[in-house]
Design a protein around this motif. Structure first.
Motif, short mmCIF file in Angstrom:
data_model
loop_
_atom_site.label_atom_id
_atom_site.label_comp_id
_atom_site.label_asym_id
_atom_site.label_seq_id
_atom_site.Cartn_x
_atom_site.Cartn_y
_atom_site.Cartn_z
N ILE A 1 31.28 54.88 38.08
CA ILE A 1 32.10 53.77 37.58
C ILE A 1 32.24 53.83 36.06
N LEU A 2 31.15 54.12 35.38
CA LEU A 2 31.18 54.16 33.92
C LEU A 2 32.03 55.31 33.38
N ARG A 3 32.23 56.35 34.18
CA ARG A 3 33.02 57.50 33.73
C ARG A 3 34.50 57.14 33.58
N HIS A 4 34.95 56.11 34.27
CA HIS A 4 36.37 55.75 34.18
C HIS A 4 36.68 55.24 32.78
N PRO A 5 37.79 55.68 32.18
CA PRO A 5 38.12 55.29 30.80
C PRO A 5 38.48 53.82 30.61
N ALA A 6 38.51 53.04 31.68
CA ALA A 6 38.77 51.61 31.53
C ALA A 6 37.62 50.88 30.85
N ARG A 7 36.50 51.57 30.66
CA ARG A 7 35.34 50.98 29.97
C ARG A 7 34.87 49.71 30.69
N MET A 8 34.53 49.91 31.97
CA MET A 8 34.09 48.80 32.80
C MET A 8 32.62 48.46 32.56
N GLN A 9 32.23 47.29 33.05
CA GLN A 9 30.84 46.82 32.93
C GLN A 9 30.35 46.43 34.32
N PRO A 10 29.81 47.39 35.10
CA PRO A 10 29.37 47.07 36.45
C PRO A 10 28.23 46.05 36.46
N VAL A 11 28.26 45.20 37.49
CA VAL A 11 27.25 44.15 37.66
C VAL A 11 26.30 44.57 38.76
N THR A 12 25.02 44.75 38.41
CA THR A 12 24.03 45.11 39.42
C THR A 12 23.72 43.89 40.28
N GLY A 13 23.20 44.15 41.47
CA GLY A 13 22.83 43.04 42.33
C GLY A 13 21.40 43.15 42.83
N THR A 14 20.71 44.20 42.40
CA THR A 14 19.37 44.47 42.91
C THR A 14 18.31 43.61 42.24
N THR A 15 17.22 43.35 42.95
CA THR A 15 16.04 42.73 42.34
C THR A 15 14.88 43.72 42.28
N SER A 16 15.14 44.96 42.69
CA SER A 16 14.14 46.02 42.63
C SER A 16 14.06 46.54 41.20
N LEU A 17 12.88 46.55 40.63
CA LEU A 17 12.71 47.03 39.26
C LEU A 17 13.09 48.51 39.16
N GLU A 18 12.71 49.28 40.15
CA GLU A 18 13.02 50.71 40.14
C GLU A 18 14.53 50.95 40.14
N ARG A 19 15.23 50.23 41.01
CA ARG A 19 16.68 50.42 41.09
C ARG A 19 17.37 49.88 39.85
N LEU A 20 16.85 48.79 39.29
CA LEU A 20 17.42 48.26 38.06
C LEU A 20 17.32 49.29 36.94
N ILE A 21 16.15 49.90 36.81
CA ILE A 21 15.97 50.94 35.78
C ILE A 21 16.90 52.12 36.05
N ASP A 22 17.04 52.50 37.32
CA ASP A 22 17.94 53.60 37.67
C ASP A 22 19.39 53.27 37.31
N CYS A 23 19.78 52.02 37.51
CA CYS A 23 21.13 51.60 37.12
C CYS A 23 21.32 51.75 35.62
N CYS A 24 20.33 51.34 34.86
CA CYS A 24 20.42 51.39 33.40
C CYS A 24 20.50 52.82 32.89
N LYS A 25 19.88 53.76 33.60
CA LYS A 25 19.91 55.17 33.19
C LYS A 25 21.33 55.73 33.21
N ALA A 26 22.21 55.11 33.99
CA ALA A 26 23.59 55.60 34.08
C ALA A 26 24.30 55.53 32.73
N SER A 27 23.82 54.66 31.86
CA SER A 27 24.39 54.53 30.53
C SER A 27 24.28 55.83 29.74
N GLU A 28 23.31 56.67 30.12
CA GLU A 28 23.03 57.90 29.37
C GLU A 28 23.76 59.11 29.93
#
Length: 305
Positions: free
Chosen positions: A258-285
């Protein structure tokens, strides 16, 4: 955490928004750990709605973090209003009442962003404009936006509303990508060419409105997640292959797509899992290559003309 400007505003926001719809499932200690983890990852943008848990999600969030002035200044709070039992309501009275309730539950004096939730067909744009003016003048809301709205609905609001509409929250995932597919299959005689949203993707890009994709892991309408799902073998093989290349999880790659699209979107996570939340944040890199993006798109069953 990488940041972007939210719409046409000067507000810098992380590219990942933390959705709080499911925070009700956590006890106080778990909720505190969840919020603290997000902040440690640089994901300080929290998305709420007055209907999440009937308002209890906002209360749990504020109590878990021990909301006070110094903590408040380190986060960006967004909430939504307009959904009532059996109806939608964008009346001036309901918007004003809803914001007061949101602020009370979040234990804050202002919202950084207020979104109007699902479209109210009985909307009177003049009433919305009056409500927004009062909320802005009082300092209760700093920025405004919408959710699940098409271009004409936004244009109708903008006829009366003077504040920039900085965000539009829309359903988007690798498997729910009609807003992308219709633009790829223009004038083709296939289902992917059906324009279901009035070219909302291009409209938002043209008008500096940040798209906030919700349910970035879901297929259908809350039918389940596609990651690890036997219904999507080819997609999961491709995501796992690319995840191995970058040495990250499949969750990270799904958000990175999703972040690769040039529309510069801001995806909204829905997880309460700490591991998955951290994994989502890693996508920024991670920045997927053009070829990788299209390989994932096609592996989900999306067609190219």
């Amino acid at each position: 955490m990488r940041t972007i400007k939210l719409g046409s505003s000067a507000l810098d926001v992380p590219v990942i928004a933390v959705g709080c719809m499911r925070i009700k499932s956590l006890d106080k200690k778990e909720a505190e750990r969840f919020v603290r983890t997000a902040l440690e990852q640089g994901a300080n943008f929290f998305d709420h709605a007055d209907i999440y848990g009937g308002g209890t999600c906002e209360e749990i969030f504020a109590e878990a973090i021990g909301m006070n002035g110094s903590i408040r200044e380190n986060m960006i709070l967004q909430s939504k209003c307009g959904i009532r039992k059996g109806m939608f309501d964008f009346s001036k009275a309901h918007i004003l009442e809803s914001v007061d309730g949101i602020l009370k539950r979040l234990k804050t004096e202002y919202l950084d962003v207020l979104l109007l939730h699902r479209p109210d067909t009985l909307v009177e744009p003049e009433e919305v404009a009056e409500a927004f003016d009062l909320l802005e003048r009082s300092g209760k809301v700093r920025h405004f936006g919408v959710s699940n709205q098409n271009p004409m609905q936004i244009q109708l609001l903008k006829k009366s509303v003077k504040q920039p509409l900085v965000a539009n929250q829309l359903q988007l995932s690798i498997t729910n990508a009609t807003m992308i597919s219709s633009g790829i299959n223009v004038n083709m005689l296939n289902d992917s060419a059906v324009n279901r949203d009035g070219s909302v993707l291009d409209f938002c890009r043209l008008n500096d409105i940040t798209i906030q994709p919700w349910s970035p892991f879901q297929f259908g309408f809350f039918e389940g997640v596609f990651l690890g799902n036997e219904k999507f073998p080819e997609l999961n093989r491709k995501i796992d292959e690319i995840a191995a290349k970058y040495e990250v999880s499949n969750t990270t790659i799904a958000i990175a797509w999703i972040l690769r699209h040039p529309a510069r979107m801001q995806p909204v996570t829905g997880t309460t899992s700490l591991e998955r939340l951290i994994d989502c944040c890693k996508a920024s890199e991670i920045t997927l290559t053009r070829q990788e993006w299209y390989e994932i798109y096609r592996a989900a069953g999306n067609v190219l003309p």
